[in-house]
Design a protein around this motif. Structure first.
Motif, PDB file in Angstrom:
ATOM      1  N   LEU A   1       0.849  -1.182   0.000  1.00  0.00           N
ATOM      2  CA  LEU A   1       0.000   0.000   0.000  1.00  0.00           C
ATOM      3  C   LEU A   1       0.886   1.234   0.000  1.00  0.00           C
ATOM      4  O   LEU A   1       1.756   1.377   0.874  1.00  0.00           O
ATOM      5  CB  LEU A   1      -0.918   0.004   1.219  1.00  0.00           C
ATOM      6  CG  LEU A   1      -1.855   1.184   1.370  1.00  0.00           C
ATOM      7  CD1 LEU A   1      -2.889   1.178   0.247  1.00  0.00           C
ATOM      8  CD2 LEU A   1      -2.556   1.149   2.709  1.00  0.00           C
ATOM      9  N   ASP A   2       0.700   2.102  -0.971  1.00  0.00           N
ATOM     10  CA  ASP A   2       1.496   3.327  -1.091  1.00  0.00           C
ATOM     11  C   ASP A   2       2.990   3.045  -1.103  1.00  0.00           C
ATOM     12  O   ASP A   2       3.780   3.764  -0.496  1.00  0.00           O
ATOM     13  CB  ASP A   2       1.148   4.308   0.030  1.00  0.00           C
ATOM     14  CG  ASP A   2      -0.306   4.757  -0.013  1.00  0.00           C
ATOM     15  OD1 ASP A   2      -0.881   4.803  -1.121  1.00  0.00           O
ATOM     16  OD2 ASP A   2      -0.860   5.068   1.063  1.00  0.00           O
ATOM     17  N   GLY A   3       3.393   1.943  -1.740  1.00  0.00           N
ATOM     18  CA  GLY A   3       4.799   1.605  -1.868  1.00  0.00           C
ATOM     19  C   GLY A   3       5.411   0.946  -0.649  1.00  0.00           C
ATOM     20  O   GLY A   3       6.602   0.671  -0.628  1.00  0.00           O
ATOM     21  N   VAL A   4       4.619   0.690   0.381  1.00  0.00           N
ATOM     22  CA  VAL A   4       5.123   0.051   1.605  1.00  0.00           C
ATOM     23  C   VAL A   4       4.554  -1.358   1.685  1.00  0.00           C
ATOM     24  O   VAL A   4       3.358  -1.566   1.468  1.00  0.00           O
ATOM     25  CB  VAL A   4       4.716   0.855   2.860  1.00  0.00           C
ATOM     26  CG1 VAL A   4       5.250   0.182   4.114  1.00  0.00           C
ATOM     27  CG2 VAL A   4       5.216   2.279   2.761  1.00  0.00           C
ATOM     28  N   GLU A   5       5.420  -2.337   1.974  1.00  0.00           N
ATOM     29  CA  GLU A   5       4.970  -3.727   2.087  1.00  0.00           C
ATOM     30  C   GLU A   5       4.580  -4.047   3.521  1.00  0.00           C
ATOM     31  O   GLU A   5       5.305  -3.730   4.459  1.00  0.00           O
ATOM     32  CB  GLU A   5       6.062  -4.670   1.615  1.00  0.00           C
ATOM     33  CG  GLU A   5       6.313  -4.581   0.128  1.00  0.00           C
ATOM     34  CD  GLU A   5       7.273  -5.634  -0.376  1.00  0.00           C
ATOM     35  OE1 GLU A   5       7.362  -6.710   0.252  1.00  0.00           O
ATOM     36  OE2 GLU A   5       7.933  -5.370  -1.388  1.00  0.00           O
ATOM     37  N   TYR A   6       3.422  -4.666   3.664  1.00  0.00           N
ATOM     38  CA  TYR A   6       2.897  -5.076   4.962  1.00  0.00           C
ATOM     39  C   TYR A   6       2.557  -6.559   4.920  1.00  0.00           C
ATOM     40  O   TYR A   6       2.406  -7.141   3.852  1.00  0.00           O
ATOM     41  CB  TYR A   6       1.613  -4.314   5.294  1.00  0.00           C
ATOM     42  CG  TYR A   6       1.782  -2.824   5.446  1.00  0.00           C
ATOM     43  CD1 TYR A   6       2.234  -2.277   6.637  1.00  0.00           C
ATOM     44  CD2 TYR A   6       1.462  -1.966   4.404  1.00  0.00           C
ATOM     45  CE1 TYR A   6       2.376  -0.903   6.777  1.00  0.00           C
ATOM     46  CE2 TYR A   6       1.598  -0.593   4.532  1.00  0.00           C
ATOM     47  CZ  TYR A   6       2.058  -0.074   5.728  1.00  0.00           C
ATOM     48  OH  TYR A   6       2.198   1.283   5.869  1.00  0.00           O
ATOM     49  N   THR A   7       2.404  -7.139   6.101  1.00  0.00           N
ATOM     50  CA  THR A   7       1.922  -8.503   6.233  1.00  0.00           C
ATOM     51  C   THR A   7       0.696  -8.468   7.128  1.00  0.00           C
ATOM     52  O   THR A   7       0.726  -7.854   8.196  1.00  0.00           O
ATOM     53  CB  THR A   7       2.989  -9.414   6.872  1.00  0.00           C
ATOM     54  OG1 THR A   7       4.170  -9.392   6.067  1.00  0.00           O
ATOM     55  CG2 THR A   7       2.490 -10.842   7.005  1.00  0.00           C
ATOM     56  N   ILE A   8      -0.381  -9.116   6.688  1.00  0.00           N
ATOM     57  CA  ILE A   8      -1.556  -9.285   7.528  1.00  0.00           C
ATOM     58  C   ILE A   8      -1.515 -10.719   8.024  1.00  0.00           C
ATOM     59  O   ILE A   8      -1.527 -11.666   7.232  1.00  0.00           O
ATOM     60  CB  ILE A   8      -2.861  -9.023   6.756  1.00  0.00           C
ATOM     61  CG1 ILE A   8      -2.882  -7.588   6.250  1.00  0.00           C
ATOM     62  CG2 ILE A   8      -4.069  -9.303   7.652  1.00  0.00           C
ATOM     63  CD1 ILE A   8      -4.060  -7.261   5.370  1.00  0.00           C
ATOM     64  N   ALA A   9      -1.421 -10.888   9.340  1.00  0.00           N
ATOM     65  CA  ALA A   9      -1.290 -12.213   9.928  1.00  0.00           C
ATOM     66  C   ALA A   9      -2.324 -12.409  11.031  1.00  0.00           C
ATOM     67  O   ALA A   9      -2.790 -11.443  11.630  1.00  0.00           O
ATOM     68  CB  ALA A   9       0.115 -12.397  10.508  1.00  0.00           C
ATOM     69  N   GLU A  10      -2.644 -13.653  11.289  1.00  0.00           N
ATOM     70  CA  GLU A  10      -3.533 -13.979  12.394  1.00  0.00           C
ATOM     71  C   GLU A  10      -2.725 -13.958  13.689  1.00  0.00           C
ATOM     72  O   GLU A  10      -1.518 -14.176  13.688  1.00  0.00           O
ATOM     73  CB  GLU A  10      -4.158 -15.351  12.190  1.00  0.00           C
ATOM     74  CG  GLU A  10      -5.133 -15.405  11.034  1.00  0.00           C
ATOM     75  CD  GLU A  10      -5.804 -16.751  10.923  1.00  0.00           C
ATOM     76  OE1 GLU A  10      -6.356 -17.221  11.939  1.00  0.00           O
ATOM     77  OE2 GLU A  10      -5.768 -17.331   9.832  1.00  0.00           O
ATOM     78  N   LEU A  11      -3.414 -13.713  14.787  1.00  0.00           N
ATOM     79  CA  LEU A  11      -2.759 -13.667  16.090  1.00  0.00           C
ATOM     80  C   LEU A  11      -2.011 -14.972  16.378  1.00  0.00           C
ATOM     81  O   LEU A  11      -0.913 -14.961  16.931  1.00  0.00           O
ATOM     82  CB  LEU A  11      -3.795 -13.378  17.182  1.00  0.00           C
ATOM     83  CG  LEU A  11      -3.269 -13.178  18.590  1.00  0.00           C
ATOM     84  CD1 LEU A  11      -2.323 -11.985  18.639  1.00  0.00           C
ATOM     85  CD2 LEU A  11      -4.401 -12.985  19.561  1.00  0.00           C
ATOM     86  N   LYS A  12      -2.584 -16.105  15.958  1.00  0.00           N
ATOM     87  CA  LYS A  12      -1.947 -17.404  16.214  1.00  0.00           C
ATOM     88  C   LYS A  12      -0.626 -17.574  15.466  1.00  0.00           C
ATOM     89  O   LYS A  12       0.178 -18.427  15.816  1.00  0.00           O
ATOM     90  CB  LYS A  12      -2.895 -18.543  15.860  1.00  0.00           C
ATOM     91  CG  LYS A  12      -3.174 -18.662  14.388  1.00  0.00           C
ATOM     92  CD  LYS A  12      -4.077 -19.830  14.081  1.00  0.00           C
ATOM     93  CE  LYS A  12      -4.251 -19.908  12.572  1.00  0.00           C
ATOM     94  NZ  LYS A  12      -4.870 -21.119  12.158  1.00  0.00           N
ATOM     95  N   ASP A  13      -0.387 -16.749  14.417  1.00  0.00           N
ATOM     96  CA  ASP A  13       0.860 -16.830  13.661  1.00  0.00           C
ATOM     97  C   ASP A  13       2.021 -16.134  14.360  1.00  0.00           C
ATOM     98  O   ASP A  13       3.177 -16.304  13.969  1.00  0.00           O
ATOM     99  CB  ASP A  13       0.684 -16.224  12.269  1.00  0.00           C
ATOM    100  CG  ASP A  13      -0.266 -17.033  11.404  1.00  0.00           C
ATOM    101  OD1 ASP A  13      -0.385 -18.254  11.632  1.00  0.00           O
ATOM    102  OD2 ASP A  13      -0.904 -16.439  10.510  1.00  0.00           O
TER     103      ASP A  13
END
Length: 90
Positions: free
Chosen positions: A72-84
């Motif tokens: 998003l807007d040139g920035v890489e993110y990770t969406i993870a579950e709490l258990k991860d």
């Protein structure tokens, strides 16, 4: 535009990779390892079964292949579950 995680998910941003070795050698970007530590950028509200145990600003370690990568807007993110999330780094 912003990303707001739902349920027991967290939005993570990887910390910067090390650019030099302990001996002071500068590493090329292709030789740098993917950092293991990420910073929590946003958290979902949690669920009754999984209340949130991390908060924004925490440094955490997640499984190597966990989560979904988004950009998003040139920035890489990770969406993870709490258990991860394996650990909180203090």
């Amino acid at each position: 535009m912003t990303i707001k995680p739902l349920a027991d998910r967290v939005l993570l941003k990887q910390t910067e990779a090390e650019e030099t070795t302990a001996g002071g050698l500068i590493l090329a970007s292709s030789a740098q390892e993917k950092p293991e530590v990420s910073e929590v950028v946003a958290v979902g509200p949690g669920t009754d079964e999984n209340p949130m145990t991390v908060s924004v600003g925490d440094k955490v370690i997640i499984g190597k292949y966990s989560g979904t990568q988004v950009k998003l807007d040139g920035v890489e993110y990770t969406i993870a579950e709490l258990k991860d999330i394996l650990a909180v780094v203090e």
